[in-house]
Design a protein around this motif. Structure first.
Motif, PDB file in Angstrom:
ATOM      1  N   ARG A  48       0.935  -1.266   0.110  1.00  0.00           N
ATOM      2  CA  ARG A  48      -0.019  -0.058  -0.131  1.00  0.00           C
ATOM      3  C   ARG A  48       0.886   1.171   0.026  1.00  0.00           C
ATOM      4  O   ARG A  48       1.847   1.288   0.432  1.00  0.00           O
ATOM      5  N   LYS A  49       0.275   2.298  -0.540  1.00  0.00           N
ATOM      6  CA  LYS A  49       1.010   3.596  -0.830  1.00  0.00           C
ATOM      7  C   LYS A  49       0.686   4.831   0.195  1.00  0.00           C
ATOM      8  O   LYS A  49       1.593   5.444   0.485  1.00  0.00           O
ATOM      9  N   GLU A  50      -0.605   4.695   0.455  1.00  0.00           N
ATOM     10  CA  GLU A  50      -1.221   5.651   1.429  1.00  0.00           C
ATOM     11  C   GLU A  50      -1.539   5.190   2.779  1.00  0.00           C
ATOM     12  O   GLU A  50      -1.655   4.090   3.020  1.00  0.00           O
ATOM     13  N   PRO A  51      -1.393   6.194   3.858  1.00  0.00           N
ATOM     14  CA  PRO A  51      -2.068   5.750   5.131  1.00  0.00           C
ATOM     15  C   PRO A  51      -3.371   5.181   5.137  1.00  0.00           C
ATOM     16  O   PRO A  51      -4.095   5.338   4.269  1.00  0.00           O
ATOM     17  N   LEU A  52      -3.342   4.183   6.033  1.00  0.00           N
ATOM     18  CA  LEU A  52      -4.712   3.622   6.245  1.00  0.00           C
ATOM     19  C   LEU A  52      -5.468   4.192   7.377  1.00  0.00           C
ATOM     20  O   LEU A  52      -5.253   4.196   8.382  1.00  0.00           O
ATOM     21  N   HIS A  53      -6.797   4.433   6.861  1.00  0.00           N
ATOM     22  CA  HIS A  53      -7.621   5.346   8.073  1.00  0.00           C
ATOM     23  C   HIS A  53      -8.660   4.147   8.672  1.00  0.00           C
ATOM     24  O   HIS A  53      -9.343   3.721   7.728  1.00  0.00           O
TER      25      HIS A  53
END
Length: 447
Positions: free
Chosen positions: A386-391
């Motif tokens: 994954r490339k982006e933060p996980l909310h």
């Protein structure tokens, strides 16, 4: 160049270390945190064994929902290792084992059902147990069947070798290395004995580039008619407990608590749901941002209600009533489709062994009894790739049993870290009847 070496060179350095760890041991527990690729490491390592000795026979045992996934992973990471996913009736399953494959994939239920035949007719060079917390109860028929499998080598994969108590770990080692561990040992002795057979890494150690998890508790209040229905049910529950003079069974208490938990999701009569309203608000911006969202619930009926009401965004589902093929089709559709998209998943059916890194958010619509299960669900999306933060958003309805369950879980966190080398999750003791009575809001029963 040798195909096994080609693939070995493509995996990450910590995964290469894991492959080496497995290959060099007849008994091995790979306990990497969820999302670090235990399946990849086991597939490459077993392929290496088969490459070294083409007569090697491998049995992979996993939950039913993961059999299809294992077949795909073997074909990807061990393409030279012929594999057969065992299926069909008893005669079909026995026939599969007689075919000239290098590896077979079976579910835990199949092993339990076929153990008499397997014990007498089959011997494997390697048996791999995936999601091995399934054998945490040493007296269960599945654990007994697994211990009877004849094998030269045994590898165990699980990110949660302890879910509730030390006995979970002891049961795993009863399969892996019988007699090595027992309850009379202290923690230092357990560490010393298991160290040669045990490897665990977490994301912070080996994947510093994986984006962070942004966790948010979303506190909610029941809708008016939902509140009335909840209070009526709560009053009935408390009256029943008092009327029984403390003789109500734990099963009876759990049944009452389940009704209250489900009312925190939806009021059956009015259809009101503070959680669904919150979900709608969150989804308002999904179309514009093209986001893909995972929504977990422990109740299939809640999942179906959400699916019926969501009209403005494509929705996929995964739950225990679906076949392995149906589940894999839903997973593939979600991962390959562009956003916006919502994936509704039951916690137990979709909490292990699947990769959903395309999701940008995870919503826990309701809470499980054990935070380790929730962590497994969250880690379906928080994985390498994954490339982006996980909310991560956790719904919590205030002034209800959900709030009290959260308080009790916090009180009952034990030092899981001590037994699995500072893992991020903690041992959670089983709920006692006293705990359950506290959940419904009665401190103690008085005659």
């Amino acid at each position: 160049m040798n195909k096994v070496l080609e693939i070995f060179d493509t995996i990450r350095s910590y995964q290469q270390e894991g492959v080496k760890f497995l290959i060099e041991r007849d008994s091995a527990l790979l306990a990497d945190e969820m999302g670090l690729g235990k399946t990849v490491q086991a597939a490459v390592a077993s392929s290496s064994l088969v490459n070294a000795n083409p007569r090697t026979k491998v049995l992979i045992v996993c939950p039913t929902s993961l059999c299809w996934n294992w077949e795909m992973e073997i074909k990807r990471w061990a393409p030279k290792m012929t594999v057969r996913r065992i299926r069909g009736d008893s005669d079909d399953r026995k026939a599969h084992l007689s075919l000239p494959f290098k590896a077979w994939i079976a579910s835990y239920d199949q092993i339990r059902n076929d153990i008499d035949f397997l014990r007498k007719e089959c011997k494997f060079d390697l048996v791999i147990l995936d999601e091995a917390q399934i054998i945490k109860n040493p007296a269960s028929s599945i654990a007994l069947a697994c211990r009877q499998l004849r094998r030269e080598k045994a590898w165990v994969l699980t990110g949660t070798p302890i879910e509730n108590k030390l006995d979970d770990l002891l049961s795993i080692f009863a399969f892996l290395k019988p007699g090595l561990l027992h309850a009379a040992l202290n923690i230092d002795q357990i560490h010393d004995r298991m160290a040669p057979y045990f490897l665990r890494r977490n994301k912070k150690e080996v994947l510093s580039e994986v984006p962070e998890i942004i966790s948010q508790d979303l506190y909610l209040s029941l809708e008016s008619k939902q509140q009335e229905a909840y209070e009526d049910e709560l009053l009935d529950t408390r009256n029943s407990i008092h009327d029984m003079q403390g003789k109500i069974s734990t099963v009876g208490l759990l049944a009452q608590i389940t009704k209250l938990k489900q009312l925190c999701n939806f009021d059956v009569i009015s259809g009101e749901s503070c959680k669904f309203k919150a979900l709608e608000t969150i989804l308002d911006g999904v179309e514009e941002k093209k986001e893909k969202i995972l929504v977990f619930s422990q109740y299939v009926n809640s999942i179906m209600k959400i699916k019926t009401r969501l009209n403005n965004v494509p929705v996929d589902c995964l739950h225990g009533d679906m076949s392995s093929e149906e589940r894999q089709k839903s997973i593939d559709l979600f991962e390959k489709s562009s956003g916006p998209r919502v994936f509704l998943i039951s916690l137990k059916a979709g909490g292990v062994g699947i990769n959903l890194v395309s999701a940008s958010r995870v919503i826990l619509f309701d809470r499980w009894w054990n935070p380790a299960v929730e962590d497994q669900a969250i880690n379906r999306a928080h994985r390498y790739g994954r490339k982006e933060p996980l909310h991560v958003i956790k719904f919590l309805v205030m002034n209800t049993i959900e709030e009290r369950i959260e308080q009790i879980l916090s009180e009952k966190r034990y030092l899981f870290e001590g037994y699995v080398n500072n893992a991020d999750t903690a041992e959670i003791g089983p709920f006692t009847q006293e705990d359950l009575i506290r959940i419904v809001g009665i401190d103690a029963l008085r005659n």
